[in-house]
Write a protein that holds these residues in place. Structure first.
Motif, short mmCIF file in Angstrom:
data_model
loop_
_atom_site.label_atom_id
_atom_site.label_comp_id
_atom_site.label_asym_id
_atom_site.label_seq_id
_atom_site.Cartn_x
_atom_site.Cartn_y
_atom_site.Cartn_z
N UNK A 141 0.84 -1.20 0.00
CA UNK A 141 0.00 0.00 0.00
C UNK A 141 0.88 1.25 0.00
N UNK A 142 1.88 1.23 0.88
CA UNK A 142 2.77 2.37 1.01
C UNK A 142 3.53 2.60 -0.29
N UNK A 143 4.01 1.50 -0.86
CA UNK A 143 4.83 1.60 -2.05
C UNK A 143 4.04 2.24 -3.19
N UNK A 144 2.81 1.79 -3.38
CA UNK A 144 2.04 2.34 -4.50
C UNK A 144 1.61 3.77 -4.21
N UNK A 145 1.34 4.05 -2.95
CA UNK A 145 0.97 5.43 -2.63
C UNK A 145 2.12 6.37 -2.92
N UNK A 146 3.32 5.90 -2.63
CA UNK A 146 4.50 6.70 -2.89
C UNK A 146 4.62 7.04 -4.36
N UNK A 147 4.18 6.12 -5.20
CA UNK A 147 4.23 6.36 -6.64
C UNK A 147 3.02 7.13 -7.12
N UNK A 148 2.18 7.58 -6.21
CA UNK A 148 1.05 8.40 -6.60
C UNK A 148 -0.26 7.64 -6.73
N UNK A 149 -0.25 6.34 -6.46
CA UNK A 149 -1.50 5.59 -6.52
C UNK A 149 -2.16 5.66 -5.16
N UNK A 150 -2.88 6.75 -4.99
CA UNK A 150 -3.43 7.07 -3.69
C UNK A 150 -4.55 6.10 -3.30
#
Lengths: 847, 262
Positions: A141-150
């Protein structure tokens, strides 16, 4: 872990902890769903038959903990099955954690699956715990959020595998729904009147709204960065005196699947100013001294950030603040606290409370990690000695200087403070170092100069000459005394070179006086055009020996070094005619004294300095023979000119020309029997860190070769050759090769070399990796320089300019390797078109 | 040798037992490197089986005999924790500690291994005070202890050599405190005095400090005098006595100046 806690509390309730009775352990049995042997589990638990223990008590909980930590079991419980007198029979009940059988990942491309498996360690056979599932979920979850996938959603399901195999196994299904990439469309503020929306947005360092022009930062939404940025908004207010400013509320508005907006409501509060600032508890420094460090006056706009920085600036270890003032003068145990004593009418009166503590002295100072280098080589370089007053600056400097030795990985030297004792006022210091390879081997063969050239070079930078006769010291070579030993052999059909050099940094071990010596011998044969081979009967030998002493000075400051050297070289010609000499048989002696003053405080890594500067000025002098040897050089010069006229006059008879040539040779032999010259050189370079990893290195160089007696003239030796990679390859005549990239080697000077040169260079360096095994950095350069034949031609602004890019790789066993692509903007001498691109290979040159 | 190669490559049912047998034979002949290669192949197969105890002992010892002390130390330690009831337990514990001893480098280099070895050997002596190896173990501990002493002594002496006398005095103070029974004590006390003496002789008279002006030289002379007294008290027949007496005479001469002045 929850499970364990439950079991534990249940047990504790069953039998009260404090009522534990002493038992001797009888047999222990194991039950539950496990494939491990009973013996293994019992051994692992640490319980053994005959052991005395209190039940319930620590031993049992330790056993459970041990089993739990193995990460192999779940549902671990320990029971008393029966007691016989004071003998207790125990049973361990547990079940194996299921192993991962198959993993299915949905929602990402095939290529990404592998990295997900690797990053989360989801390999087949891994024990599937609740923890594994949760951390995997959080990580993704964190990883994708970091890439902008909120809007990322992760689901993990496990399904038990039921088949004939006994071990518990599960299949895992990992569903990833990344959703759309979310960008920040807008950031709006309300409640702000003092600072504009624009200013506040600027204060947010990582959270930015969409802006097509901005390239470096993206408009992703990362929650942790956003939270930090909210703090930065408050900081922006604090810097302007609004110390009550706070964020009333902030909300994230989802516009659609792709964009969100941020709305931040602030309360600015009122502006404050500094009132009276008083210091309390200071005895070492006066109020005035401290005020000068604080540089904040009554009436200034209140700025909490600035105040903190002046008291202790965490961003710069060598900052000019009050804490460092105390720390650098022994007050390790000091603490400084600003306290607001009143805030009437928005004027803040401050009390800066200082607890100075006892000055701290170093008690024991030790070094660990020196597996190769002997103690005495290290301890003599340490600037924090037992009994000395604590000084942070000296610690920093010691770390720098140990790094400069080149025996240790400069990135990994750490000072550890041990046993701080505020009562006695003592502290122990331990420097932890890590050895790196410091020997280099060069073995190369290549074609050049009309044939095969073989080179064998060995250089040992941490040699131990006293151990050369000890058999057991050869691991593989005697090391650890910090001495340098280099051997180099080079041979081709036309020449042979042998050289040996040795240096000891602390001659006698008493003072930092470096002793160095080198011996070299070169034999060069003339090319025979008939046989196309070397003519062994015609040779040119050069033999040289140098002794040098370099002493560290303490005045003007202790970064200075004064060096002196005496060198002698003999050139012996044996029927050898070249352009260099007008005489074919003869000799020339070069006895000179060199004195140099240098200052070097570059830090930290000698391969990749990031700060400091280095200057050197040297003078090399021969004796002024013409003053006392009674030879009339004016007359000789006139005679030579007359003979030269005869020689070049086409009307002269061949006999006269031969006579004239012989006479010129005689005169030149007289002139060059002992070389008479002086040479002055200066170089300076600075290292500045522009950004975190970007280092700028400006450098200037200047050199001048002159004669005491103009009639005797400037010698054809010792001259400067400008251009190219600057590598001092095989050279006959003590020439100095000056690097100027973007042009061919030695192309910017006359064939006979220049007597003056100057050079300016700007280099921008960026480290790619600075690991001990290989240090790699990229560089870009702008440089320019020129060489001249006399002061009359000298013009420091008429230079040959170039620019280019390059890369350097330093590996301990091979030294420095590199390649540069330079573009010369000016034409070579005698040409009219700009030179253009030139490629340079850099080997073994460190600077 | 070809038989050995065959055994190395052998695979299948009987191969494991065969390798064990051959390895054991080679081990007995003293061909430890060869035996070790065979053992390494079969160690995983015997894990958890009763023969493993013997195998692991031979395997560990073959490393020791091959002078691969880093691995032998580890393997013996594993052996000791895996087979707490083994009759070889005591020997394995000792050899594990001795392996650590073997890894200890010369005193002028990092002594992390030395300290580890001392700890292990000491632990061994504590657990098996009456064992046949106990006296050897305590001899090894002594030897290692001496290394640490020699290291501290040499560093303190180096400070004296490079004329950093305050650092030398402090280091010798620490040395005397840390190693009270050292054989180097006499030398340490002498060089402490020597450093204190030279420091005092080259001292400036007064120094400004927060507590006013300190008579620096006088204080240092007094300190040197104290050191000389404690030296003479301990070593009346010292080989250094002549030097000490000369220093004492100098110090007294200097101190005389102060007593008349005040």
């Amino acid at each position: 872990l929850l499970l364990f806690a439950c079991n534990f509390t249940i047990q504790a309730q069953d039998l009260e902890y404090s009522n534990g009775k002493k038992y001797t352990l009888g047999d222990i049995s194991v039950s539950g769903n496990t494939t491990f042997s009973e013996q293994t589990i019992i051994t692992y638990s640490g319980l053994r038959k005959g052991k005395e223990m209190t039940i319930p008590g620590e031993d049992i909980s330790n056993a459970i903990k041990k089993l739990w930590n193995s990460k192999l079991f779940s549902d671990i419980e320990v029971y008393i099955t029966k007691t016989e007198g004071n003998i207790a029979y125990l049973q361990i009940r547990l079940s194996d954690l299921p192993k991962l059988n198959e993993l299915k990942i949905n929602g990402v491309k095939k290529g990404k699956k592998e990295s997900i498996i690797r990053e989360n360690k989801l390999t087949k056979g891994v024990k599937v715990t609740e923890n594994l599932i949760t951390t995997t979920k959080n990580f993704l979850t964190k990883k994708y959020r970091k890439d902008g996938f909120f809007n990322t959603k992760i689901h993990i399901n496990t399904i038990d595998v039921k088949d004939s195999i006994q071990t518990a196994r599960v299949n895992m299904v990992l569903n990833i729904d990344k959703g759309e990439k979310v960008k920040i469309k807008n950031i709006t503020f309300s409640g702000n009147t003092i600072l504009s929306d624009k200013k506040l947005r600027k204060s947010m360092k990582s959270t930015k709204k969409i802006n097509r022009i901005r390239l470096l930062k993206r408009s992703k939404f990362i929650d942790s960065a956003y939270q930090a940025d909210l703090g930065h908004i408050i900081d922006a207010y604090k810097e302007n005196g609004y110390r009550d400013a706070r964020i009333l509320s902030d909300s994230i508005i989802t516009n659609n699947d792709k964009t969100i907006s941020l709305k931040i409501d602030v309360n600015e509060g009122e502006q404050y100013t500094f009132g009276d600032i008083t210091f309390i508890g200071n005895t070492v420094y006066t109020n005035d001294q401290l005020k000068r460090l604080l540089r904040i006056n009554k009436g200034d706009t209140y700025n909490g950030i600035l105040l903190q920085k002046r008291i202790a600036d965490d961003t710069k270890p060598d900052a000019f603040d009050i804490t460092n003032q105390y720390q650098n003068n022994g007050y390790l145990f000091s603490s400084i606290n600003p306290v607001e004593v009143s805030a009437d009418n928005n004027v803040i009166d401050l009390e800066i409370r200082i607890s100075e503590g006892k000055p701290a002295y170093f008690n024991s100072v030790t070094v660990v990690g020196n597996d190769k280098t002997n103690d005495h080589v290290i301890y003599r370089e340490i600037r924090t000695r037992p009994g000395q007053l604590y000084s942070k600056a000296n610690v920093v400097r010691t770390v720098r200087e140990l790094g400069q030795l080149g025996f240790f990985d400069a990135q990994e030297i750490t000072p550890n403070f041990n046993n701080p004792n505020p009562v006695e006022g003592t502290i122990d210091m331990e420097y932890s170092v890590k050895e790196t390879g410091s020997s280099q081997i060069e073995l190369q063969g290549g074609y050049g100069g009309g044939g095969f050239i073989g080179t064998l070079g060995l250089s040992f930078n941490n040699f131990s000459i006293k151990d050369i006769f000890k058999k057991e010291a050869y691991k593989p070579i005697p090391m650890g005394d910090g001495q340098k030993l280099a051997l180099r052999l080079q041979a081709s059909r036309f020449f042979q070179t042998y050289s040996f050099s040795f240096s000891e940094p602390w001659l006698g071990g008493k003072r930092p006086v470096q002793f160095s010596t080198s011996i070299s011998h070169t034999k060069q044969f003339l090319f025979n055009p008939q046989t196309r081979n070397a003519d062994k009967s015609r040779s040119f030998n050069i033999t040289g020996i140098t002794f040098g002493l370099a002493k560290r000075l303490s005045v003007p400051d202790d970064y200075f070094t004064l060096s002196q050297a005496i060198s002698y070289q003999r050139y012996d010609l044996n029927n050898y005619n070249t352009g260099l000499f007008t005489f074919g048989d003869g000799y020339s002696n070069n006895l000179s004294y060199t004195i140099g003053l240098s200052r070097n405080n570059t830090s930290v890594d000698p391969i990749f300095p990031t700060g400091g500067s280095s200057f050197a000025i040297t003078g090399k002098f021969s004796l002024p023979y013409s003053l006392f040897n009674g030879v009339d050089y004016d007359a000789l010069d006139a005679e030579r000119e007359a003979n030269d006229n005869i020689r070049t006059d086409i009307t002269s008879s061949p006999l006269d020309v031969a006579d004239a040539s012989t006479r010129i040779a005689e005169i030149d032999q007289e002139k060059f029997s002992w070389l008479e010259f002086y040479k002055v050189k200066f170089s300076g370079e600075w290292y500045t860190q522009l950004a975190k990893n970007l280092v700028l290195r400006p450098k200037v160089e200047f050199g001048f070769l002159g004669a005491y007696n103009n009639a005797r003239g400037i010698i054809p030796f010792e001259r400067f050759y400008l251009g190219g990679d600057g590598l001092g390859n095989f050279s006959l005549d003590g020439r100095e090769v000056i690097q100027l990239r973007g042009y061919p080697n030695q192309s910017l000077s006359d064939q006979d070399g220049g007597t003056i040169y100057n050079k300016f260079s700007l280099e921008l360096r960026y480290p790619i990796t600075l690991k001990a095994s290989a240090k790699i950095y990229a560089l870009g350069f702008l440089e320019g320089g020129a060489s001249y034949n006399s002061f009359r031609d000298f013009n420091p602004f008429s230079i040959n300019r170039s620019a280019g890019l390059g890369i350097r790789i330093f590996m301990p066993a091979f030294g420095l390797l590199g390649i540069d692509f330079g573009h010369g903007f000016d034409p070579l001498p005698g040409q009219t078109q700009k030179h253009g691109w030139e490629t340079h290979f850099i080997i073994g040159q460190q600077f | 040798c070809s038989e050995y190669q065959k055994a190395l490559k052998a695979d299948g049912e009987g191969a494991i037992a065969e390798k064990f047998k051959m390895g054991e034979a080679l081990y007995k002949e003293g061909k430890f490197a060869k035996a070790n290669r065979l053992f390494a192949q079969i160690v995983p197969d015997y894990r958890g089986k009763p023969q493993a105890e013997k195998l692991m002992y031979l395997y560990s010892n073959s490393f020791y005999q091959m002078k691969d002390y880093y691995v032998s130390g580890y393997q013996f330690e594993r052996f000791a924790s895996s087979y707490p009831k083994s009759e070889k337990l005591e020997e394995a514990t000792f050899l594990s500690a001795k392996s650590a001893y073997m890894l200890s480098p010369v005193y002028t280099k990092d002594q992390t291994e030395t300290k580890e070895a001392i700890e292990k050997l000491q632990e061994y002596i504590n657990v098996y005070p009456d064992s046949e190896y106990a006296s050897e173990a305590s001899k090894l501990v002594q030897e290692l202890d001496f290394k640490l002493e020699k290291k501290a002594y040499s560093i303190a002496k180096q400070y004296n050599h490079i004329s950093d006398y305050p650092a030398s005095v402090r280091s010798f103070d620490n040395f005397v405190f840390e190693f009270p029974g050292s054989v180097l004590r006499e030398d340490a006390l002498f060089y402490r005095l020597d450093s204190a003496y030279k420091l005092a002789m080259n001292s400036i008279e007064y120094k400004n400090s927060l507590n006013g002006i300190i008579p620096l030289k006088r204080n240092r002379l007094k300190e040197a005098k104290e050191y000389s007294e404690s030296f003479v008290k301990s070593y009346i027949n010292s080989k250094y006595l002549e030097d000490v007496n000369a220093m004492v005479a100098d110090i007294d001469e200097e101190l005389k100046g102060y007593s008349t002045k005040s």
